[in-house]
Design a protein around this motif. Structure first.
Motif, PDB file in Angstrom:
ATOM      1  N   UNK A 262      44.703  26.376 -70.660  1.00  0.00           N
ATOM      2  CA  UNK A 262      43.557  25.516 -69.626  1.00  0.00           C
ATOM      3  C   UNK A 262      42.411  25.591 -70.406  1.00  0.00           C
ATOM      4  N   UNK A 263      40.787  24.817 -69.695  1.00  0.00           N
ATOM      5  CA  UNK A 263      39.495  24.969 -70.315  1.00  0.00           C
ATOM      6  C   UNK A 263      38.684  26.183 -70.385  1.00  0.00           C
ATOM      7  N   UNK A 348      39.317  35.904 -70.189  1.00  0.00           N
ATOM      8  CA  UNK A 348      38.789  34.347 -70.420  1.00  0.00           C
ATOM      9  C   UNK A 348      37.267  34.546 -70.254  1.00  0.00           C
ATOM     10  N   UNK A 349      36.681  35.485 -69.668  1.00  0.00           N
ATOM     11  CA  UNK A 349      35.127  35.403 -69.111  1.00  0.00           C
ATOM     12  C   UNK A 349      34.214  35.993 -69.929  1.00  0.00           C
ATOM     13  N   UNK A 350      34.413  37.433 -70.114  1.00  0.00           N
ATOM     14  CA  UNK A 350      33.294  38.140 -70.259  1.00  0.00           C
ATOM     15  C   UNK A 350      32.700  37.717 -71.721  1.00  0.00           C
ATOM     16  N   UNK A 441      42.539  16.863 -76.799  1.00  0.00           N
ATOM     17  CA  UNK A 441      41.931  17.498 -75.776  1.00  0.00           C
ATOM     18  C   UNK A 441      41.388  19.016 -75.575  1.00  0.00           C
ATOM     19  N   UNK A 442      42.026  19.532 -77.154  1.00  0.00           N
ATOM     20  CA  UNK A 442      41.401  20.830 -76.540  1.00  0.00           C
ATOM     21  C   UNK A 442      39.378  20.197 -77.354  1.00  0.00           C
ATOM     22  N   UNK A 448      32.428  19.960 -74.443  1.00  0.00           N
ATOM     23  CA  UNK A 448      32.249  19.939 -73.273  1.00  0.00           C
ATOM     24  C   UNK A 448      31.880  21.073 -72.973  1.00  0.00           C
ATOM     25  N   UNK A 449      33.133  22.287 -72.680  1.00  0.00           N
ATOM     26  CA  UNK A 449      31.985  23.433 -72.399  1.00  0.00           C
ATOM     27  C   UNK A 449      31.144  23.862 -73.012  1.00  0.00           C
ATOM     28  N   UNK A 450      30.850  23.622 -75.046  1.00  0.00           N
ATOM     29  CA  UNK A 450      29.522  23.804 -75.186  1.00  0.00           C
ATOM     30  C   UNK A 450      27.997  23.197 -75.117  1.00  0.00           C
ATOM     31  N   UNK A 451      28.844  21.976 -74.604  1.00  0.00           N
ATOM     32  CA  UNK A 451      27.597  21.792 -74.083  1.00  0.00           C
ATOM     33  C   UNK A 451      26.794  22.009 -72.997  1.00  0.00           C
TER      34      UNK A 451
END
Ligand code: SF4
Ligand code: SF4
Ligand code: SF4
Length: 686
Positions: A262-263, A348-350, A441-442, A448-451
């Motif tokens: 997922x995203x 996923x976050x760090x 989709x990826x 989108x995420x980079x934006x």
């Protein structure tokens, strides 16, 4: 048609799982190895499959805890004992050439022996250190430790006496906090902070300057080229704490179901992007999310009060502000992500982990799977970092070379070898997974995420500056920073908010700023002089600061670095306001060796002839601006006694204020030289 097997080429191998963890087809006999294996299995499957990693992790975590809770615990420091003093000597003989002398007194040389070293003292000031060479009745013969200077000879010739012999140097600038930290710091207290590359990288970008810890970050990144993302798999104390939390909740708690893909799986890259963009915008937010500052601040706000409360007194624990609560929630939130998936934060976050993931692109070693793989799926199930694809090949940016998968592989098909190692590899997409390198989709999600990362970083930088410290406004809040802090704009860009300086600071002089300067100053250290004053024998904050936001000054330099200026409120000060006599601040300042407050006579009544009436008026304090360094001990004393104990004042009548002209904030250079230059300028005729 089957392809001919590739010829094996020699290279290096990094397999380091222990032999006793492998299962054997032979009937099991009870040996030490089987017992150890059984024990490890009971602790947890990853303990059995990669014990070396677990040992390294444990060592690093204990080292981190030792540095934080022992090395940065200032209360082992004990002031030096005054030692013995023999007074009432007169000089019977003095040889100017050799510096040798004889002292004599009625009581004789009681308690003194040849071979001892003593300071010769006249009127409280030491002339020099001498060796006792002989005791002759009531006389003591001494020779100087080092040749005497002309000034020392003058002191000997013209000193009024009577003389005293001191075991320790009187009036010497105390250094017990400094000495204590140096004694304990076998490994630098800030070791883990300086090897978090995001800390150094973002600080250097935000401050537009070289940060020495970049060297350490470079070294650890170079090591991680050999052991890809090894920092996360082996060294990171936050990762280990997350492992402990995951282990503690284990099967007792039902985790939320989060899909494998997922995203969110790329959040760490977007966060890294946002941190770097904000740093380019001159705002340092990496301290909020980088791995090591998150754990140091979490332990500071949760662990330090407990340590202080139990080891000292609960009333010595300062109260919390809104900033503390936000930081604690962030820290608990990082752990709570484990309720979604084990090591969710790390996977996923760090953003610190993301730096290593990017560095993995330059790896020289990697995990490879041989064609003997039987698709048992054990490696996918056990991998703590989701680094194995459904076809059992490696997600190279996520693999930490923890080797847990190798430990469970029944066919020993997993190898950790150099990147170019040629072997009989398992075919890609076997079994078929339908995965493509980057689907539509990826791709969209990546864009989108980079934006969002770029826009978010820019927005945070802009908002922080807009509702920030307002440094150009003379009426804005000017916190008193620790001694040796670099100029305020650079300080805000260089302070990573790790809290290491708070931990090392005796008596909690340094406390976390709240939202007084908006987001820009959040969690930065400031002197709370109502609570305690900066210790004259301490320079710890600069020694442990990982980014150089507080310079690592020697004690002699720190002693003259001005943090602020003490300002007497003449309406509140008891003698100035003609309420009662008080000299708390003066005594405190003299005892600390600064001598920066003097008395003036105020409110003296005069008789009809204009002569002062004896017994009227008070001696009131006046601050000498060239001597005050703003340590705040005067404020602490006034508030503690006149405010809290006697209830005479609502706040201290002498307050340390920072800001233009009241503090020295140097990026480089010597505070001693600055003081000398000031003294020269203020000399009449200069
Ligand atoms: S991902 Fe972050 S928190 Fe996890 S181990 Fe790596 S650096 Fe530490
Ligand atoms: S603020 Fe003063 S007392 Fe606290 S760590 Fe720094 S030098 Fe030491
Ligand atoms: S000033 Fe204190 S909180 Fe800021 S980076 Fe240095 S040690 Fe950490």
């Amino acid at each position: 048609m089957n392809e001919p097997p590739q010829r094996k080429r020699s290279g290096f191998r990094l397999d380091h799982f222990l032999p006793f963890q492998r299962t054997s087809s032979k009937p099991q006999q009870k040996t030490v190895a089987t017992s150890v294996r059984k024990l490890l299995r009971r602790i947890g499957p990853t303990m059995l499959s990669s014990p070396v990693r677990r040992v390294v992790q444990t060592f690093c975590f204990l080292l981190f805890a030792w540095l934080f809770f022992y090395v940065c615990w200032p209360y082992h420091a004990k002031p030096q004992a005054v030692g013995s003093i023999q007074e009432g000597w007169r000089i019977a003989e003095f040889d100017q050439n050799s510096g040798g002398l004889s002292l004599e007194r009625e009581d004789g040389a009681k308690d003194l022996h040849a071979g001892q070293k003593r300071f010769l003292v006249d009127q409280g000031a030491a002339v020099g250190r001498f060796n006792i060479t002989a005791i002759e009745g009531k006389r003591v013969r001494l020779m100087p430790d080092a040749p005497l200077s002309a000034k020392q000879i003058d002191q000997m010739l013209f000193g009024a006496g009577p003389w005293a012999l001191h075991e320790t140097e009187p009036g010497k600038w105390p250094s017990h906090y400094t000495d204590d930290l140096a004694r304990k710091e076998i490994v630098p207290a800030e070791t883990f902070l300086i090897i978090d590359p995001l800390v150094s990288l973002s600080t250097a970008i935000a401050a537009r300057s070289w940060v020495w810890s970049l060297v350490c970050a470079g070294i650890i990144l170079a090591v991680c080229v050999l052991i890809p993302r090894g920092f996360c798999g082996y060294l990171c104390p936050l990762g280990t704490l997350i492992d402990l939390f995951d282990w503690a909740i284990g099967r007792r708690v039902t985790r939320f179901r989060v899909a494998k893909d997922g995203w969110w799986v790329h959040i760490k890259y977007y966060l890294l992007l946002a941190v770097l963009i904000a740093a380019f915008g001159g705002v340092l937010i990496s301290g909020y999310v980088a791995a090591i500052p998150v754990i140091t601040r979490g332990l500071l706000f949760i662990g330090e009060p407990l340590q202080s409360g139990f080891a000292r007194e609960w009333h010595l624990v300062p109260s919390m502000n809104a900033g503390h609560v936000v930081s604690i929630l962030l820290f608990l939130g990082v752990l709570a992500l484990g309720l979604l998936k084990p090591r969710f934060w790390c996977k996923y976050v760090c953003p610190s982990g993301a730096v290593f993931s990017v560095a993995n692109l330059f790896r020289v070693s990697e995990r490879k799977v041989e064609s003997s793989c039987i698709n048992c799926n054990k490696c996918v199930t056990i991998c703590p970092f989701d680094a194995i694809k459904p076809d059992f090949t490696t997600r190279v940016t996520d693999c930490t070379l923890c080797q847990t998968c190798g430990g469970v592989c029944p066919t020993h098909s997993i190898k950790f070898v150099d990147r170019w190692h040629v072997m009989d590899l398992k075919a890609v997409n076997d079994p078929p997974t339908g995965e493509t390198a980057l689907g539509r989709r990826g791709f969209m999600s990546l864009i989108t995420g980079s934006g969002i990362g770029v826009a978010g970083g820019g927005a945070i930088a802009a908002t922080t500056k807009l509702w920030g410290a307002n440094l150009d406004d003379p009426n804005a809040f000017h916190p008193v920073r620790p001694p040796g802090s670099v100029p305020e704009p650079a300080f805000l860009d260089m302070c990573i908010r790790c809290g290491e300086c708070f931990k090392a600071c005796p008596n909690n002089v340094l406390q976390a700023e709240g939202f007084e300067q908006g987001l820009e100053g959040l969690w930065a250290p400031m002197v709370k002089a109502d609570w305690a004053g900066c210790e004259s024998s301490c320079n710890a904050c600069g020694q442990v600061c990982p980014t150089g936001a507080i310079r690592a000054l020697p004690l002699a330099e720190k002693k003259v670095a001005r943090m602020g200026l003490a300002i007497v409120d003449q309406h509140a000060c008891l003698p100035h306001a003609n309420r009662e006599a008080c000299q708390l601040c003066v005594d405190e300042c003299h005892a600390a060796g600064y001598h920066a407050i003097e008395f003036v006579q105020v409110h003296t009544e005069v008789d009809a002839a204009g002569q002062p009436i004896e017994g009227t008026g008070h001696l009131a304090p006046v601050v000498l601006t060239d001597k005050c360094v703003g340590c705040g001990i005067c404020q602490t004393r006034c508030y503690g006694i006149n405010g809290l104990e006697k209830n005479l004042l609502k706040q201290s009548a002498i307050i340390i204020k920072a800001g233009e002209g009241r503090e020295d904030r140097l990026m480089t250079g010597s505070y001693l030289k600055l003081r000398e230059a000031e003294a020269l300028r203020s000399k009449p005729g200069s």
